[in-house]
Design a protein around this motif. Structure first.
Motif, PDB file in Angstrom:
ATOM      1  N   THR A  51     -10.370   1.079  -9.829  1.00 43.16           N
ATOM      2  CA  THR A  51     -10.808   0.164  -8.781  1.00 43.16           C
ATOM      3  C   THR A  51      -9.621  -0.526  -8.108  1.00 43.16           C
ATOM      4  OG1 THR A  51     -12.833  -0.265 -10.029  1.00 43.16           O
ATOM      5  CG2 THR A  51     -12.280  -1.814  -8.281  1.00 43.16           C
ATOM      6  N   GLY A  52      -9.564  -0.451  -6.784  1.00 44.48           N
ATOM      7  CA  GLY A  52      -8.507  -1.106  -6.016  1.00 44.48           C
ATOM      8  C   GLY A  52      -7.214  -0.333  -5.919  1.00 44.48           C
ATOM      9  N   SER A  53      -7.118   0.813  -6.556  1.00 43.79           N
ATOM     10  CA  SER A  53      -5.871   1.591  -6.529  1.00 43.79           C
ATOM     11  C   SER A  53      -5.707   2.314  -5.193  1.00 43.79           C
ATOM     12  CB  SER A  53      -5.848   2.607  -7.677  1.00 43.79           C
ATOM     13  OG  SER A  53      -6.901   3.546  -7.543  1.00 43.79           O
ATOM     14  N   MET A  54      -4.477   2.765  -4.925  1.00 47.46           N
ATOM     15  CA  MET A  54      -4.180   3.455  -3.667  1.00 47.46           C
ATOM     16  C   MET A  54      -3.256   4.642  -3.927  1.00 47.46           C
ATOM     17  SD  MET A  54      -3.772   0.504  -0.752  1.00 47.46           S
ATOM     18  CE  MET A  54      -4.186   1.675   0.554  1.00 47.46           C
ATOM     19  N   LEU A  55      -3.301   5.575  -2.981  1.00 46.96           N
ATOM     20  CA  LEU A  55      -2.434   6.758  -3.028  1.00 46.96           C
ATOM     21  C   LEU A  55      -1.768   6.891  -1.656  1.00 46.96           C
ATOM     22  CD1 LEU A  55      -3.282  10.095  -4.702  1.00 46.96           C
ATOM     23  CD2 LEU A  55      -2.453  10.160  -2.362  1.00 46.96           C
ATOM     24  N   MET A  56      -0.453   7.157  -1.646  1.00 49.65           N
ATOM     25  CA  MET A  56       0.280   7.249  -0.379  1.00 49.65           C
ATOM     26  C   MET A  56       1.144   8.504  -0.349  1.00 49.65           C
ATOM     27  SD  MET A  56       3.456   6.738   1.220  1.00 49.65           S
ATOM     28  CE  MET A  56       4.457   5.481   0.458  1.00 49.65           C
ATOM     29  N   ILE A  57       1.123   9.197   0.807  1.00 53.83           N
ATOM     30  CA  ILE A  57       1.946  10.400   0.990  1.00 53.83           C
ATOM     31  C   ILE A  57       2.813  10.223   2.226  1.00 53.83           C
ATOM     32  CG2 ILE A  57       0.188  11.822  -0.120  1.00 53.83           C
ATOM     33  CD1 ILE A  57      -0.617  12.892   2.595  1.00 53.83           C
TER      34      ILE A  57
ATOM     35  N   ILE B  93       1.429  13.581   6.282  1.00 55.54           N
ATOM     36  CA  ILE B  93       2.724  13.356   5.648  1.00 55.54           C
ATOM     37  C   ILE B  93       3.677  12.681   6.633  1.00 55.54           C
ATOM     38  CG2 ILE B  93       4.785  14.524   4.761  1.00 55.54           C
ATOM     39  CD1 ILE B  93       2.870  16.601   3.491  1.00 55.54           C
ATOM     40  N   VAL B  94       3.730  13.197   7.855  1.00 53.52           N
ATOM     41  CA  VAL B  94       4.606  12.611   8.885  1.00 53.52           C
ATOM     42  C   VAL B  94       4.183  11.181   9.206  1.00 53.52           C
ATOM     43  CG1 VAL B  94       5.320  12.774  11.307  1.00 53.52           C
ATOM     44  CG2 VAL B  94       5.205  14.845   9.899  1.00 53.52           C
ATOM     45  N   ASN B  95       2.862  10.939   9.230  1.00 55.08           N
ATOM     46  CA  ASN B  95       2.340   9.623   9.601  1.00 55.08           C
ATOM     47  C   ASN B  95       2.473   8.586   8.492  1.00 55.08           C
ATOM     48  OD1 ASN B  95       1.601  10.649  12.071  1.00 55.08           O
ATOM     49  ND2 ASN B  95      -0.565  10.871  11.569  1.00 55.08           N
ATOM     50  N   GLU B  96       2.883   9.018   7.315  1.00 52.49           N
ATOM     51  CA  GLU B  96       2.920   8.131   6.145  1.00 52.49           C
ATOM     52  C   GLU B  96       1.537   7.530   5.928  1.00 52.49           C
ATOM     53  OE1 GLU B  96       4.917   3.986   5.437  1.00 52.49           O
ATOM     54  OE2 GLU B  96       6.458   5.521   5.236  1.00 52.49           O
ATOM     55  N   THR B  97       0.688   8.257   5.234  1.00 52.50           N
ATOM     56  CA  THR B  97      -0.731   7.923   5.136  1.00 52.50           C
ATOM     57  C   THR B  97      -1.075   7.285   3.804  1.00 52.50           C
ATOM     58  OG1 THR B  97      -1.244   9.803   6.577  1.00 52.50           O
ATOM     59  CG2 THR B  97      -3.068   8.854   5.323  1.00 52.50           C
ATOM     60  N   TRP B  98      -1.809   6.169   3.884  1.00 50.62           N
ATOM     61  CA  TRP B  98      -2.292   5.460   2.704  1.00 50.62           C
ATOM     62  C   TRP B  98      -3.779   5.742   2.522  1.00 50.62           C
ATOM     63  CZ3 TRP B  98       0.537   1.933  -0.409  1.00 50.62           C
ATOM     64  CH2 TRP B  98       1.862   1.729   0.007  1.00 50.62           C
ATOM     65  N   PHE B  99      -4.178   6.043   1.309  1.00 53.46           N
ATOM     66  CA  PHE B  99      -5.579   6.289   0.986  1.00 53.46           C
ATOM     67  C   PHE B  99      -6.072   5.236  -0.006  1.00 53.46           C
ATOM     68  CE2 PHE B  99      -3.767  10.433   1.992  1.00 53.46           C
ATOM     69  CZ  PHE B  99      -4.721  11.024   2.806  1.00 53.46           C
ATOM     70  N   THR B 100      -7.201   4.621   0.310  1.00 54.44           N
ATOM     71  CA  THR B 100      -7.855   3.802  -0.700  1.00 54.44           C
ATOM     72  C   THR B 100      -8.424   4.738  -1.765  1.00 54.44           C
ATOM     73  OG1 THR B 100     -10.017   3.865   0.397  1.00 54.44           O
ATOM     74  CG2 THR B 100      -8.502   2.088   1.042  1.00 54.44           C
ATOM     75  N   ALA B 101      -8.940   4.175  -2.832  1.00 55.74           N
ATOM     76  CA  ALA B 101      -9.506   4.996  -3.904  1.00 55.74           C
ATOM     77  C   ALA B 101     -10.640   5.876  -3.372  1.00 55.74           C
ATOM     78  CB  ALA B 101     -10.012   4.099  -5.035  1.00 55.74           C
ATOM     79  N   ASP B 102     -11.553   5.279  -2.609  1.00 53.60           N
ATOM     80  CA  ASP B 102     -12.676   6.047  -2.067  1.00 53.60           C
ATOM     81  C   ASP B 102     -12.207   7.102  -1.074  1.00 53.60           C
ATOM     82  OD1 ASP B 102     -14.785   4.834  -3.481  1.00 53.60           O
ATOM     83  OD2 ASP B 102     -14.793   3.126  -2.109  1.00 53.60           O
ATOM     84  N   GLU B 103     -11.223   6.757  -0.248  1.00 59.61           N
ATOM     85  CA  GLU B 103     -10.719   7.711   0.745  1.00 59.61           C
ATOM     86  C   GLU B 103     -10.025   8.901   0.072  1.00 59.61           C
ATOM     87  OE1 GLU B 103      -9.886   4.506   4.387  1.00 59.61           O
ATOM     88  OE2 GLU B 103      -8.258   5.107   3.026  1.00 59.61           O
ATOM     89  N   ALA B 104      -9.325   8.644  -1.018  1.00 62.56           N
ATOM     90  CA  ALA B 104      -8.661   9.732  -1.743  1.00 62.56           C
ATOM     91  C   ALA B 104      -9.691  10.724  -2.273  1.00 62.56           C
ATOM     92  CB  ALA B 104      -7.823   9.166  -2.893  1.00 62.56           C
TER      93      ALA B 104
END
Length: 244
Positions: free
Chosen positions: A118-124, A171-182
């Motif tokens: 819960t509340g975690s994020m993933l970024m590429i 990748i170029v845009n530096e994208t952040w994903f919420t837990a649900d979005e991932a």
């Protein structure tokens, strides 16, 4: 001289994640904790591919739970750790406890099951480096960076539901994903949300409206005089009137 990493220095500082690396085994289950910077360090304040290799060779468990909270670090250490986990005989369950950014997001892709807490994020995002030398040297560096970005895109594509050109753009845009979005993107399998118990039953929109209207009607009835009471009072008063 080149040192390849992801553009993550500001995220490591922003997150301020203290280094923590440990491995524990309990029966048929092992747990590896990877917090902080990914890569080698003179000060033993990061987790390298050599660290992971050392602990994995002693693990014979059926399942390995890997807990990650990291802003990233060295790109090739991240890729090496990804392959080490991917090639291990055990089932690998990776839990993103807080942040899996940059090189840490590559490691996360090694999971047989990837759980976002819960509340975690993933970024590429893109790889980066520093270099010095001639224009020929810089061309070589550019080619190496382009190759690196293609390599990490291939890793993400092992899970991503979309097209390769879409992950390239992310990748170029530096994208952040919420837990649900991932999870929606296919990069993770599920969100480990805390169970919320509610004593209130779910009320439909129509029932809610009717309950409110009923309250209004009751309030109106309480403020209006009761005809029966008024009639009774009038009859009593009539008895006290003098005959004319």
């Amino acid at each position: 001289m080149r040192f390849f990493k992801f553009k993550n220095d500001k995220y490591n500082k922003m997150a301020e994640i203290p280094h923590q690396f440990k491995a524990e085994t309990d029966g048929d289950t092992s747990k590896i904790t990877i917090y902080g910077v990914i890569g080698s360090s003179w000060w033993d304040d990061s987790t390298s591919a050599s660290d992971i290799e050392r602990v994995l060779k002693d693990i014979n468990s059926d399942t390995i739970h890997v807990h990650i909270n990291s802003g990233g670090g060295d790109a090739f250490d991240g890729i090496a750790i990804y392959n080490q986990l991917k090639n291990h005989a055990a089932k690998v369950v990776i839990h993103v406890d807080g942040l899996a950014a940059s090189a840490a997001s590559i490691i996360a892709m090694a999971a047989d099951e990837l759980i976002m807490n819960t509340g975690s994020m993933l970024m590429i995002h893109e790889g980066s480096t520093f270099d010095w030398g001639t224009k020929t040297q810089f061309r070589k560096t550019l080619n190496a960076l382009e190759g690196l970005d293609k390599s990490i895109a291939e890793v993400y594509m092992t899970r991503f539901k979309g097209e390769c050109h879409e992950i390239d753009t992310m990748i170029v845009n530096e994208t952040w994903f919420t837990a649900d979005e991932a999870v929606e993107a296919g990069l993770a399998d599920k969100v480990n949300k805390a169970e919320e118990e509610s004593e209130e039953e779910e009320v439909s929109a129509e029932d809610f409206k009717n309950n409110v209207l009923a309250r209004f009607k009751q309030k109106k009835a309480d403020t209006e005089p009761n005809p029966m009471v008024a009639s009774t009072n009038n009859n009593i008063l009539e008895r006290f009137k003098r005959p004319v």
